[in-house]
Structures are given as structure tokens and as C-alpha cells.
Design a protein around this motif. Sequence first.
Motif, short mmCIF file in Angstrom:
data_model
loop_
_atom_site.label_atom_id
_atom_site.label_comp_id
_atom_site.label_asym_id
_atom_site.label_seq_id
_atom_site.Cartn_x
_atom_site.Cartn_y
_atom_site.Cartn_z
N HIS A 175 0.83 -1.21 0.00
CA HIS A 175 0.00 0.00 0.00
C HIS A 175 0.86 1.26 0.00
CE1 HIS A 175 -3.01 2.91 1.23
NE2 HIS A 175 -3.96 1.99 1.27
N ILE A 176 0.70 2.09 -1.01
CA ILE A 176 1.53 3.29 -1.14
C ILE A 176 1.31 4.27 0.01
CG2 ILE A 176 -0.12 4.58 -2.57
CD1 ILE A 176 2.28 5.54 -4.25
N GLY A 177 0.08 4.40 0.49
CA GLY A 177 -0.21 5.32 1.58
C GLY A 177 0.41 4.85 2.89
N GLU A 178 0.31 3.56 3.16
CA GLU A 178 0.90 3.01 4.38
C GLU A 178 2.41 3.18 4.38
OE1 GLU A 178 -2.50 -0.47 5.08
OE2 GLU A 178 -0.48 -1.01 4.37
N GLU A 179 3.03 2.88 3.24
CA GLU A 179 4.49 2.98 3.16
C GLU A 179 4.94 4.44 3.29
OE1 GLU A 179 6.43 0.46 3.31
OE2 GLU A 179 4.82 -1.01 3.13
N THR A 180 4.19 5.36 2.70
CA THR A 180 4.55 6.77 2.80
C THR A 180 4.37 7.28 4.22
OG1 THR A 180 3.92 7.12 0.48
CG2 THR A 180 4.10 9.07 1.89
N ALA A 181 3.28 6.90 4.86
CA ALA A 181 3.04 7.33 6.24
C ALA A 181 4.14 6.82 7.17
CB ALA A 181 1.67 6.84 6.71
N LYS A 182 4.58 5.59 6.99
CA LYS A 182 5.67 5.05 7.81
C LYS A 182 6.96 5.80 7.57
CE LYS A 182 4.99 0.72 6.55
NZ LYS A 182 5.13 -0.76 6.45
N THR A 183 7.20 6.19 6.32
CA THR A 183 8.41 6.95 6.00
C THR A 183 8.37 8.33 6.65
OG1 THR A 183 8.64 5.77 3.89
CG2 THR A 183 9.82 7.86 4.12
N VAL A 184 7.22 8.98 6.61
CA VAL A 184 7.08 10.29 7.28
C VAL A 184 7.29 10.13 8.78
CG1 VAL A 184 5.48 12.17 7.80
CG2 VAL A 184 5.57 11.22 5.48
N GLN A 185 6.71 9.09 9.36
CA GLN A 185 6.86 8.86 10.80
C GLN A 185 8.33 8.69 11.17
OE1 GLN A 185 5.68 5.04 12.47
NE2 GLN A 185 4.59 6.09 14.12
N ARG A 186 9.06 7.93 10.37
CA ARG A 186 10.49 7.71 10.66
C ARG A 186 11.29 9.01 10.57
NH1 ARG A 186 9.61 2.78 7.74
NH2 ARG A 186 10.35 3.76 5.80
#
Length: 226
Positions: free
Chosen positions: A99-110
Motif C-alpha cells: 500500500h503506497i499510503g501506508e508505506e509513505t506514512a511510515k516513512t514520514v513517521q520515521r
Amino acid sequence: MKKIGLVGGISWTSTLEYYRLINEGVNEKLGGLNFAECVIVSLNFDDIQKHTWENAYGLLREATQTLTQTDVDAIALCANTAHLFADELRAGIGVPLIHIGEETAKTVQRSGLKKIGLLGTVHTMQKDFYKAKFHALGIEVLVPTLQETKNYIQQTLKEELGRGVLREETKKNYIAIMNELVAAGAEGIVLGCTEIPLLIKQTDVPVKVFDTIAIHVNAIVDFMVS
């Protein structure tokens, strides 16, 4: 290597980038003459437009079913807006959906950011299917406030970037919109449509830019070589 199934054509310009970057990523990881084992189902974007995104579930479901018949190990939708139906599709395909949204959100969180600006199609900016992935990680999402601005982004994505047309005037307008989000408190900008990174680069914006194609591709490549 695991085999990836890609639902592309939404649009072809970003699908081309997916194919290039996935192959480059696999080769970087594995070396030699190793490149991606993948299957692409490329939709006719005009069919999506005729049905409208709200009614495109059947087209996306058919595409994912075609991919599962080729024994792919996972599926990726090569468009942020296509994730409008990601949860429903994920429940029925029997293989992981990256999921592109999940992966992007995790990247922002990191990255440690707590408030980001989001540009994308009207659906991506207004509906919860995408923003909810950020909210679940405690990240606030800002989008342009004026409907006129959202409509402008939608129009240029469809009629320019989706056709491979990159205009300097459009780039300047996007930069102005992103700067408004930064002025409103955005600590970073998510390029939440897979065509936008064709136009906007990190050097164009004074805050961290999150390229959703690059983030999605990294997750796909990691899965393939795991």
C-alpha cells in the motif's frame, strides 16, 4: 526473487517510472544481470474516466484477479488514487498488497515530522482512504483550502502530467501551492500522486519532500528480494 504484479496505466507515464525504478532497484540489490520478475496489467485510463474513480472498483478488481492468475507473490497499484479501494481489494486477492499510503506514512513517521502537506487528486486530498494512514500514526495532514486550487491540481494531473506534458508554468504554480502549505505549518510535503514527482523535485521546496513513487518502489523492491 519474488514476482510482483503491477496494476498500471493510471497513468502510463508513472507506470513507466515504476518499471524503470523497480528494475534498477532489484539490480542494485542483487547485482549482475538480475532484474525484476514482474507482470503488468495496464488499464486504459479512459475507461477509468468514463466510469469515474468512484465506480472503478470493478476494473481494478478484474486487474488484480488477472494478476493473481499469473502466480504473483504480491500486488501493487501504481497510483495513489487507486488505493481508494485498496482495503476491499486486499481482502479478496489472497496475496499481499503493498500500500503506497501506508508505506509513505511510515516513512514520514520515521522522519519525525508531525504535520505534512499533501498534494494529489481531489479524491486523495479530500477523502479519508489515504489521509487515514497518516492520522493512524499521529501525523496531521494539510491540504489546499480552496476548492479552486484542488480542482486546478486535478485538472493539470489529468490533462498535463498524465499525458506526459510538463509545463514550467504549472511547476511554478505547484511550488506556490506547496509554499502556502509550508506557511500554514507543513513540515514536509507528500507528493501524493505518482505523476507529481515527474514535475517536482526536492530542490523545488524548502522542506522535506516525500516522493510516493520512490517510497512505494523501495517497499516493492525490498519485498521482492526478501
